[in-house]
Design a protein around this motif. Sequence first.
Motif, mmCIF file in Angstrom:
data_model
loop_
_atom_site.group_PDB
_atom_site.id
_atom_site.type_symbol
_atom_site.label_atom_id
_atom_site.label_comp_id
_atom_site.label_asym_id
_atom_site.label_seq_id
_atom_site.Cartn_x
_atom_site.Cartn_y
_atom_site.Cartn_z
ATOM 1 N N GLN A 210 125.104 5.695 -76.685
ATOM 2 C CA GLN A 210 123.927 5.149 -76.015
ATOM 3 C C GLN A 210 123.534 5.973 -74.794
ATOM 4 O OE1 GLN A 210 121.750 2.475 -76.505
ATOM 5 N NE2 GLN A 210 122.580 2.445 -78.585
ATOM 6 N N SER A 211 124.442 6.822 -74.322
ATOM 7 C CA SER A 211 124.100 7.673 -73.183
ATOM 8 C C SER A 211 122.966 8.632 -73.544
ATOM 9 C CB SER A 211 125.331 8.460 -72.710
ATOM 10 O OG SER A 211 125.764 9.376 -73.706
ATOM 11 N N ILE A 212 122.950 9.066 -74.790
ATOM 12 C CA ILE A 212 121.878 9.962 -75.239
ATOM 13 C C ILE A 212 120.532 9.249 -75.176
ATOM 14 C CG2 ILE A 212 121.045 11.406 -77.124
ATOM 15 C CD1 ILE A 212 123.701 12.340 -75.936
ATOM 16 N N ASP A 213 120.494 8.009 -75.689
ATOM 17 C CA ASP A 213 119.250 7.236 -75.668
ATOM 18 C C ASP A 213 118.821 6.921 -74.241
ATOM 19 O OD1 ASP A 213 119.066 7.178 -78.449
ATOM 20 O OD2 ASP A 213 120.284 5.364 -78.596
ATOM 21 N N LEU A 214 119.795 6.659 -73.386
ATOM 22 C CA LEU A 214 119.465 6.364 -71.982
ATOM 23 C C LEU A 214 118.728 7.526 -71.340
ATOM 24 C CD1 LEU A 214 120.688 6.984 -68.852
ATOM 25 C CD2 LEU A 214 119.545 4.829 -69.336
ATOM 26 N N TRP A 215 119.248 8.732 -71.500
ATOM 27 C CA TRP A 215 118.612 9.875 -70.844
ATOM 28 C C TRP A 215 117.296 10.253 -71.523
ATOM 29 C CZ3 TRP A 215 120.254 9.898 -66.313
ATOM 30 C CH2 TRP A 215 121.592 9.668 -66.009
ATOM 31 N N LYS A 216 117.150 9.928 -72.811
ATOM 32 C CA LYS A 216 115.843 10.101 -73.460
ATOM 33 C C LYS A 216 114.846 9.124 -72.852
ATOM 34 C CE LYS A 216 117.432 11.860 -77.960
ATOM 35 N NZ LYS A 216 117.557 11.587 -79.418
ATOM 36 N N ASN A 217 115.283 7.895 -72.602
ATOM 37 C CA ASN A 217 114.418 6.920 -71.943
ATOM 38 C C ASN A 217 114.012 7.392 -70.555
ATOM 39 O OD1 ASN A 217 114.809 5.300 -74.171
ATOM 40 N ND2 ASN A 217 116.237 3.879 -73.161
ATOM 41 N N MET A 218 114.964 8.006 -69.850
ATOM 42 C CA MET A 218 114.673 8.530 -68.513
ATOM 43 C C MET A 218 113.580 9.595 -68.579
ATOM 44 S SD MET A 218 116.420 7.342 -65.886
ATOM 45 C CE MET A 218 117.902 6.390 -65.512
ATOM 46 N N ALA A 219 113.701 10.465 -69.573
ATOM 47 C CA ALA A 219 112.706 11.530 -69.720
ATOM 48 C C ALA A 219 111.325 10.947 -70.036
ATOM 49 C CB ALA A 219 113.143 12.499 -70.808
ATOM 50 N N LYS A 220 111.282 9.921 -70.897
ATOM 51 C CA LYS A 220 110.008 9.288 -71.250
ATOM 52 C C LYS A 220 109.395 8.572 -70.056
ATOM 53 C CE LYS A 220 111.189 8.482 -76.125
ATOM 54 N NZ LYS A 220 111.469 7.438 -77.156
ATOM 55 N N ALA A 221 110.242 8.038 -69.197
ATOM 56 C CA ALA A 221 109.758 7.279 -68.042
ATOM 57 C C ALA A 221 108.950 8.129 -67.078
ATOM 58 C CB ALA A 221 110.929 6.641 -67.304
ATOM 59 N N SER A 222 109.165 9.442 -67.130
ATOM 60 C CA SER A 222 108.428 10.322 -66.225
ATOM 61 C C SER A 222 106.985 10.503 -66.654
ATOM 62 C CB SER A 222 109.120 11.689 -66.141
ATOM 63 O OG SER A 222 109.062 12.355 -67.393
ATOM 64 N N ASN A 223 106.711 10.420 -67.970
ATOM 65 C CA ASN A 223 105.352 10.565 -68.492
ATOM 66 C C ASN A 223 104.659 11.824 -67.992
ATOM 67 O OD1 ASN A 223 105.276 8.141 -70.043
ATOM 68 N ND2 ASN A 223 104.927 6.968 -68.171
#
Length: 263
Positions: A210-223
């Motif tokens: 889930q750490s991979i998905d977390l950091w993908k979410n972080m990247a998406k959050a920047s928009n």
Amino acid sequence: MSPLSKVASFLAIVGIVGCSASPTGRNQLLLFSDKDMSHLGAQSFEEMKKQTPINKDQKINRYVQCVAKSVTKHVPKQSGFNDWEVVVFDSDQVNAFALPGGKIGVYTGLLKVAKNQDQLATVIGHEIAHVLADHSNERLSQSQLANAGLQITDIALGASSYSQYRGMTMSALGLGVQYGLILPYGRTQESEADIVGLDLMAKSGFDPNQSIDLWKNMAKASNGNQPPELLSTHPSHNTRIKDLNQKINSMPNFNVAKPNCTL
């Protein structure tokens, strides 16, 4: 004592007491005691609690406390404090932090990006790893070394010197963004916290994938705009994913019961 003599004395002290190694075997310069760092962490945390609204939602607090306690109970006993204190702050910041002295702060904005207990544990494990790896001590020691002309007695940072070096202290503790200073941890320290934190959360029963998905979410959050604070000085997204995947593929099965923390 002349300025040159002070520098020479300071460097002599560095040579005698400053050498250490991080959890990954990296050489570190650590000039401050665990007691000093715990004292600074506690002072800074109290200041944060006075200046930042504390979340009172019982459901949110139970959830964050559940995840944090599930991780901290697998942390080795630390010198300088006995228990970890966890506070949820009301803020849109996508961020969290851990301080020497066993202090953990989680901002409510993080819960919009860390979608489940495993992803939240990834962040909390990462922040605790900064404490376990003495990254704050390392940064503060580097700052002290860069200002070697200061009086040597200031190495023992007490209440009097806390106010004098407040900005440097806050920055070194990882609180630089909140106080208008540059976020202190460099990419080497961030990568180290990723790896140490991943191992910690996995040992606590959380899913390291889930750490991979977390950091993908972080990247998406920047928009495409300013990235979340947690990404400010981190390695590139691709580098992080590669390093985490490599670590995950080499991890053993810890056979630990999975926590049940729900929001």
